[in-house]
Every structure is written in structure tokens, then in C-alpha cells.
Scaffold this active site. Structure first.
Site, PDB file in Angstrom:
ATOM      1  N   THR A 181       1.997 -12.619   2.824  1.00 51.16           N
ATOM      2  CA  THR A 181       1.202 -11.373   2.451  1.00 51.16           C
ATOM      3  C   THR A 181       0.273 -11.869   1.496  1.00 51.16           C
ATOM      4  O   THR A 181       0.363 -12.850   0.667  1.00 51.16           O
ATOM      5  CB  THR A 181       2.234 -10.265   1.742  1.00 51.16           C
ATOM      6  N   TRP A 442       1.180  13.999  -9.534  1.00 48.45           N
ATOM      7  CA  TRP A 442       0.506  12.979  -8.983  1.00 48.45           C
ATOM      8  C   TRP A 442      -0.891  13.181  -8.170  1.00 48.45           C
ATOM      9  O   TRP A 442      -0.995  14.424  -7.779  1.00 48.45           O
ATOM     10  CB  TRP A 442       1.380  12.484  -7.719  1.00 48.45           C
TER      11      TRP A 442
HETATM   12  P1  ADP Z   1      -1.951  -6.409   1.505  1.00 49.37           P
HETATM   13  O1  ADP Z   1      -2.702  -5.232   1.484  1.00 49.37           O
HETATM   14  O2  ADP Z   1      -0.741  -6.190   0.652  1.00 49.37           O
HETATM   15  O3  ADP Z   1      -2.740  -7.794   1.420  1.00 49.37           O
HETATM   16  P2  ADP Z   1      -1.315  -6.169   4.440  1.00 49.37           P
HETATM   17  O4  ADP Z   1      -2.631  -6.570   4.981  1.00 49.37           O
HETATM   18  O5  ADP Z   1      -0.013  -6.405   4.876  1.00 49.37           O
HETATM   19  O6  ADP Z   1      -1.233  -6.768   3.032  1.00 49.37           O
HETATM   20  O7  ADP Z   1      -1.458  -4.530   4.004  1.00 49.37           O
HETATM   21  C1  ADP Z   1      -0.437  -3.641   4.454  1.00 49.37           C
HETATM   22  C2  ADP Z   1      -0.740  -2.252   3.410  1.00 49.37           C
HETATM   23  O8  ADP Z   1      -2.135  -2.021   3.823  1.00 49.37           O
HETATM   24  C3  ADP Z   1      -0.001  -1.023   3.707  1.00 49.37           C
HETATM   25  O9  ADP Z   1       1.244  -1.369   2.938  1.00 49.37           O
HETATM   26  C4  ADP Z   1      -0.745  -0.125   3.272  1.00 49.37           C
HETATM   27  O10 ADP Z   1      -0.801   0.143   1.909  1.00 49.37           O
HETATM   28  C5  ADP Z   1      -2.231  -0.431   3.627  1.00 49.37           C
HETATM   29  N1  ADP Z   1      -2.683   0.093   5.076  1.00 49.37           N
HETATM   30  C6  ADP Z   1      -2.467  -0.405   6.221  1.00 49.37           C
HETATM   31  N2  ADP Z   1      -2.918   0.312   7.168  1.00 49.37           N
HETATM   32  C7  ADP Z   1      -3.441   1.478   6.423  1.00 49.37           C
HETATM   33  C8  ADP Z   1      -3.971   2.707   6.854  1.00 49.37           C
HETATM   34  N3  ADP Z   1      -4.243   2.912   8.237  1.00 49.37           N
HETATM   35  N4  ADP Z   1      -4.329   3.616   5.778  1.00 49.37           N
HETATM   36  C9  ADP Z   1      -4.073   3.373   4.669  1.00 49.37           C
HETATM   37  N5  ADP Z   1      -3.217   2.262   4.331  1.00 49.37           N
HETATM   38  C10 ADP Z   1      -3.087   1.163   5.113  1.00 49.37           C
END
Ligand code: ADP
Length: 541
Positions: A181, A442
Site C-alpha cells: 500500500t 461529522w
Molecule cells: P492508498 O490510497 O492508501 O495509497 P489504495 O490505492 O489502495 O491506497 O487506495 C484505497 C483507498 O482509496 C480506499 O480505502 C478509499 O479511501 C479510496 N478510494 C478508492 N476508490 C474510491 C472511490 N471510488 N471513491 C472514494 N474513495 C475511493
């Protein structure tokens, strides 16, 4: 009583065999660093993937060993996507936008034995090369050049006989790939995908009612192959035999539009920041590019603003498909397609649903935990999203300290705060760490951001919490205006006041030239929080 079906292992080898047998003449196209196009067929690809497997075995790579890539999206990367797992090793894609300290940590933590690196990325690689322990560095370059002390990818493949490839007996639960991640929340953590998870994820992505990727598609993932497996698209596309286009290092709107037009791309995927840029370019030059075959711009990674979804649809006839996922979920979790019962709803309602993150794809289960247990699916009550399914991580790689990300009954805690409505559509309100707590209530930064990005003068917007004596926290809007456009703080506040309760509207909005990005191209809110740490609003009330 047990069923009496065959015990057929779900492995990536079966995808390669199918591609070999059925799609030999289909094409894979790459935009090279010098902007020219490289084209070859699935036959060339499967042959070279096998050669890579043979070459790696000759270098001493054994099943279970990690083989890292430090590469843009291109055909050699696709060869590694299959060649490495096919021989039982584990493909470890490194995110080249990470800090060298993080990369050092990740390579050493994963104990990568071999590292494949693009020649054009050698200067970036040099920033951490001396701090990692890999046995072989293999340089990818069309001309086969490789500096001293490294091996040439092309030479290795030339010397390998694909007929010598012997598929090992793989168990579907064997590891096939790994991703860390991006570390926006603490130290990077490794997710170790099994063959089975990737195969099932590919099936789910290819399903009608999901992303519906099929043989007739021409697929271009903008999301890089070093980020969450390019959302699994190279695996899915190979499974179904779609034509694949890789943009190499050229991710700017004009290069992408050229690729789309030239290759008649039908499906593309990336984070909203990419599409916001693309939309601005299209708005400036409407009708310049022929995108008539494009059927879906898949958006995920952060929330797709409704204004952007409308902008593509109404001004350019392009359909945005909103999806949610995480590195930990391989990554597809939910897709926002409209149930048939919504077809007769007014357009505004339909756009509201399309802007939600959507319903879980088959085999993924969702629930949201609030302060008093699991929240009702009423579309209103906030809770932390938990998921489970066959392609959801059950643990992080060698990371016992992160066991608290999993519930006692075996669900994964996403860290996303969501609502789920009676039809099952999930909507992200925030990440737990980005929520704004004002006077004990919130406020969703995502909702405010999306509304701001719906204003005609706003190119990009992020909303963060700033400390406030009276309310504990208040939202602060950080806005990038579109080139040549103007808007005052009062005007933007008025725009928000028309859409939200009074106490949600930020007192202050700051205009900035750009918003810093994470390694995945998302808004880096932690940098904004740092920047506005001691923020005093000019018009504090
Ligand atoms: P990071 O952002 O921690 O580098 P990831 O690429 O795995 O790692 O991202 C996952 C996160 O991205 C999710 O937990 C969520 O917060 C966000 N995310 C993914 N898709 C969406 C979406 N369509 N809308 C909002 N947030 C999203």
C-alpha cells in the site's frame, strides 16, 4: 456429501493457455518512451512470457521467490505479470512514485531477489539502489542496452528457449503477486495475492453487470501497472482476449487522447485527477478527438465528483463508471451501475447514484460499523466499511502489528467511512482520518470537495480539517481555479450554502496553484494539513 467435480486449480497459467489457444493474432500496443508505438501479438506475448520464466529459472529464481518490477506500463511489464507467477515466483510491482526510503524498506521487507527496471527509470532507481539487497538487476530497453553490473532483459530472453518452459504444478492458493500500500497511512504494508484471488477477480471484472470487459474491447489502463496491478486490468484483458494498449510514461491528457483515438480504445481506467485534466482538455477542444468507440471511463481511487461525471456525459457523450477498491481488495470491490429499478428515475437521481461508489460485485460482502454496532442500510448513518471476499486480503505480509485491521470474525476494516442505502449502494463519506469533526458532528470532506468541483470555475478542490477553538475542527477549502477563470471566496461559500447545512460550509477557502498528489495521483491531504497546520481563517467568525 462432497460434490464430485474436478479439482481444477484456478491459476494464471490457465489464462495464458487460453490466450495462446484463442487470441494469438490479437494485438498488444505500447507507447514507448520516445513516443513511438510498439505493437506485437498475443502469440509474441505468451512466447516471451515463457522465455522470461525460463530465463528467471536460469538465474536461480525458485517458486515463492519475489521478483520486483520498477517499470512503467508496457508490454514487457505484461510479460512479467504472467511470466513470473507462471513459474511459481511472485511478481512484486514497485510504485516508482514512492519516496526512496519507502522503496528501500519495501524491497528489503519483501526480500526481492531479482529486480526488473526500465532503462529510463535508472536515475530514479539509483536513488535507492545501494540500500537494497537484490541479486540481479535486469534492465528493460527495446535496444537491449544495459549498464555494467546489470543484465539486459532482451538478451536474457534471446538466450531462453520457450519450449524449455515446464509449467510447475501450482496450487491456486500459492502466491502470485504482491503490492505494498502506498503508505498514506503509516508504513507501507504488503498484500500478497494468490493465483485464485486474481483469477476470480478477473472473472468478476469481466462479468456483465460489473466492468464487463470482453474480447471486443480495446483496453487502456491509465492507472499504472505499478499501482494495485493496474486494477487487475491486464489480467482481466488477457483472460478475455481484449486488445491491450499501454501508455508507457505518457500519462498527460493529450497523449492519452491520441492513444484513445488512434487505437479506438473502448475502456480506460484511472483516478479522478487524470479525468479532471482530461475533461479540461476536451472542454478546450471539443470534437477534436474521435472517441466514438469509448464505452467506459472507469474511475476509482478517490471519489468521482458528480459534476465531472455530468461534464463527460453531457458535453462529450462519454460515460464515467465509478468504482471503489483498495490494494487490499485486488482491488475491485464495488461498481456503480444503475439497477434496472432506477432506469425510470429522473436524471438528477440517476446521476446521484452514479456518483456513489456503488454496489458490491458478486462474492464481495460489505457492512459498515458505527459506534453502536453495524449501521442500517438507510443511506444516512455513517460507519466504517468492512469487507470480505475471495480476493480480499486476510492479513498483511509479515506484519503482525497490523492484525487490528481485521475483525475477529474475519472481515477487513477498510478505514473508509461510508453510508449504505436501501438498494445496497455504498457511498464513501471520508477516510476515517480525513473526516472533520465540528461541534461533535461529522462533516464529510468528500461531499464538500465534490460540490466545489461542480462549480464551473473550479478545477480541483480538497477540504481538510483545521483546528478551531470553539468547534474543535472546521473545514477549510483548498481550491485550484481553472485557467482563465475567477471566483471569490464568498461566491464559492454561497455555492456550498445552497447545497449543505449552514454549519458544513467552510468559513475559509484558500486558492492555491496546485494540490500536492500522493504516489497514486490522489490529493495528498496530509501535506495540506501540514501546510495549514496553524491556520487562522481571514474571516473567522
Ligand atoms: P492508498 O490510497 O492508501 O495509497 P489504495 O490505492 O489502495 O491506497 O487506495 C484505497 C483507498 O482509496 C480506499 O480505502 C478509499 O479511501 C479510496 N478510494 C478508492 N476508490 C474510491 C472511490 N471510488 N471513491 C472514494 N474513495 C475511493
Amino acid at each position: 456429501m462432497k460434490g464430485s467435480m474436478m479439482d481444477y486449480q484456478l491459476t494464471l497459467s490457465s489464462i495464458v493457455k487460453r490466450a495462446e489457444a484463442l487470441f494469438g493474432a490479437k494485438e498488444i500496443i505500447t507507447r514507448l518512451p520516445d513516443r513511438s508505438f510498439h505493437r506485437y501479438t498475443y502469440t509474441d506475448f505468451t512466447r516471451r512470457a515463457k522465455k522470461l520464466a525460463v530465463a528467471l529459472a536460469k538465474l536461480g529464481v525458485r517458486p515463492g521467490d519475489r521478483v520486483a518490477t520498477f517499470c512503467w506500463s508496457h508490454h514487457q511489464h505484461l510479460e512479467a505479470y504472467f511470466g513470473v507467477p507462471m513459474m511459481g515466483a511472485v511478481l512484486h510491482t514497485l510504485n516508482l512514485r514512492l519516496h526512496p526510503d519507502d522503496l528501500t524498506y519495501i524491497v528489503n521487507h519483501a526480500e526481492d531477489r531479482v529486480l526488473l527496471v526500465d532503462k529510463v527509470l535508472l536515475p530514479l532507481f539509483a536513488r535507492f539502489q545501494d540500500r537494497i539487497k537484490v541479486e540481479h538487476v535486469v534492465v528493460i530497453d527495446e535496444a537491449g542496452e544495459a549498464p555494467e553490473g546489470t543484465l539486459s532483459y532482451e538478451v536474457l530472453l534471446d538466450d531462453a528457449d520457450e519450449n524449455a518452459f515446464q509449467a510447475p504444478d501450482l496450487d491456486e492458493n500459492d502466491a502470485a503477486a504482491m503490492c505494498y500500500t502506498s503508505g498514506t497511512t503509516g508504513r507501507p504494508k504488503g498484500v500478497l495475492y494468490s493465483h485464485r484471488a486474481i483469477v476470480l477477480h478477473s472473472l468478476a471484472s469481466a462479468m456483465a453487470g460489473s466492468l464487463a470487459i470482453q474480447e471486443s474491447d480495446v483496453v487502456l489502463p491509465v492507472v499504472p501497472m505499478f499501482h494495485a496491478n493496474a486494477w487487475g486490468m491486464p489480467f482481466t484483458a488477457t483472460m478475455v482476449g481484449a486488445t491491450q494498449v499501454f501508455p508507457g510514461p505518457h500519462l498527460d491528457p493529450v497523449s492519452l487522447l491520441e492513444d484513445y483515438q488512434q487505437e479506438q480504445v473502448t475502456v480506460t481506467a484511472g483516478v479522478p485527477t487524470i479525468w479532471l485534466g482530461l475533461l479540461q482538455t476536451l472542454d478546450k477542444k471539443p470534437g477534436t478527438y474521435d472517441l466514438s468507440r469509448m464505452r467506459a471511463l472507469i474511475v476509482g481511487g478517490s471519489a468521482a465528483p458528480e459534476g465531472m461525471i455530468r461534464g463527460f456525459q453531457e458535453r462529450h457523450g462519454l460515460t464515467v463508471v465509478h468504482a471503489w477498491g483498495m490494494t487490499e481488495t485486488t482491488p475491485l470491490g464495488t461498481v456503480s451501475l444503475l439497477w434496472s429499478s432506477l432506469e425510470s428515475e429522473p436524471e438528477d437521481t440517476r446521476y446521484k447514484y452514479r456518483a456513489k461508489q456503488g454496489v458490491p460485485v458478486p462474492l464481495v460482502e460489505i457492512r459498515a460499523r458505527g459506534t453502536d454496532g453495524y449501521v442500517p442500510w438507510d443511506g444516512k448513518t455513517y460507519g466504517e466499511l468492512e469487507v470480505r471476499g475471495p480476493w480480499v486480503a486476510g492479513a498483511y505480509y509479515n506484519s503482525p502489528e497490523s492484525a487490528d485491521r481485521f475483525t475477529e470474525d474475519g472481515w477487513f476494516r477498510t478505514g473508509d467511512v461510508v453510508t449504505i442505502d436501501p438498494l445496497g449502494y455504498m457511498e464513501i463519506q471520508d477516510r476515517t482520518k480525513d473526516l472533520i469533526k465540528s461541534g461533535g458532528e461529522w462533516i464529510s470532506s468528500v461531499a464538500l470537495e465534490n460540490a466545489l468541483m461542480g462549480h464551473p470555475a473550479v478545477a480541483e478542490a480538497a477540504v481538510i480539517a483545521v483546528p478551531d477553538e470553539r468547534w474543535q475542527e472546521r473545514p477549510l477549502g483548498v481550491v485550484v481555479l481553472k485557467e482563465g477563470q475567477a471566483a471569490t471566496v464568498e461566491e464559492l461559500r454561497g455555492w456550498l450554502a445552497d447545497r449543505f447545512a449552514k454549519w458544513w460550509v467552510p468559513e475559509a477557502i484558500e486558492f492555491v496553484p496546485e494540490i500536492p498528489r500522493t504516489a497514486a495521483g490522489k490529493f495528498l491531504k496530509s501535506a495540506l494539513r501540514e501546510k495549514f497546520h496553524n491556520y487562522q481563517p481571514p474571516t473567522a467568525s
